[in-house]
Write an enzyme that holds these catalytic residues in place. Structure first.
Site, short mmCIF file in Angstrom:
data_model
loop_
_atom_site.label_atom_id
_atom_site.label_comp_id
_atom_site.label_asym_id
_atom_site.label_seq_id
_atom_site.Cartn_x
_atom_site.Cartn_y
_atom_site.Cartn_z
CG HIS A 1 -2.27 2.89 4.80
ND1 HIS A 1 -2.73 2.36 5.98
CD2 HIS A 1 -2.01 1.83 3.99
CE1 HIS A 1 -2.74 1.03 5.90
NE2 HIS A 1 -2.30 0.68 4.71
CB SER B 1 -0.92 0.00 1.22
OG SER B 1 -1.82 -1.08 1.19
NE ARG C 1 0.59 4.28 9.24
CZ ARG C 1 0.57 2.96 9.05
NH1 ARG C 1 -0.57 2.35 8.73
NH2 ARG C 1 1.68 2.26 9.16
#
Length: 223
Positions: free
Chosen positions: A50, A21, A47
């Site tokens: 994500h 990812s 992050r």
């Protein structure tokens, strides 16, 4: 086998999925947007992408006053972590926190919005419990990591404490979500020289506040 099942990559571990990812995020992020962030900030920004699968949040994400470095320093000295929601408290990784300071535990994360004293003050002053909690714990917020992913008045309240009383958190993560006081509370951060990470606009949420601190921790653990 059904072609829909064939489209799934079955033989990946959880860590493998996460790393793939991140690789895709790195590849898909617009270069001009990626260039706005330092390497340490990108760990956090990536992050957040994500967590949301939304690259457009990068356009509204801002880091100020060496926020990542300030957050890491606070974690290493075991600074108090204040959260404006129990979802944040539940979402933070205690094993990761303990790698910075052994004093961290679930119960050491301060979230008092459900405390009777907070409810009493909120009723007495006709204010939200989020704001009442900030006022009750004002002195404890000096040097703390302040995570706001829910209540804009919690964010506005801590900024007011900084301006009027000189309370200075080690780091503010300002990511409340909603339609009332949200944009305005985030703009208030311009009034202080405290290290902060803010997601401007209406978007935010407790999962993003958690992800921001996890991204900071990844800098210290893997960066």
């Amino acid at each position: 086998m059904n072609q829909l099942f064939d489209a799934i990559t079955w033989n990946l571990s959880g860590s493998g999925i996460e790393q793939e990812s991140f690789r895709r995020i790195d590849a898909e992020a617009a270069p001009e947007i990626r260039a706005r962030f330092s390497d340490a900030e990108w760990h956090v920004a990536r992050r957040l992408v994500h967590t949301t699968a939304d690259f457009t949040i990068l356009e509204q994400l801002e880091f100020r006053n060496n926020a990542v470095e300030a957050g890491l320093a606070a974690l290493r000295r075991g600074a108090l972590i204040y959260s404006d929601s129990n979802m944040i408290k539940s979402g933070l990784s205690i094993p990761k926190l303990k790698r910075f300071h052994d004093s961290y535990a679930r119960d050491s994360i301060l979230c008092s919005v459900a405390d009777p004293a907070v409810a009493e003050l909120a009723a007495k002053e006709n204010i939200t419990r989020a704001l009442a909690s900030v006022r009750l714990h004002a002195d404890e917020l000096d040097g703390a990591i302040f995570l706001c992913g829910n209540a804009p008045l919690a964010l506005a309240g801590v900024v007011r404490l900084a301006v009027e009383r000189g309370i200075r958190p080690a780091l503010i993560v300002g990511m409340p979500v909603g339609f009332v006081n949200v944009v305005e509370s985030k703009e208030l951060l311009k009034l202080v020289d405290v290290p902060y990470i803010v997601l401007h606009g209406r978007r935010g949420g407790s999962p993003l506040a958690v992800a921001a601190l996890h991204g900071i921790m990844e800098n210290g653990l893997y960066g």
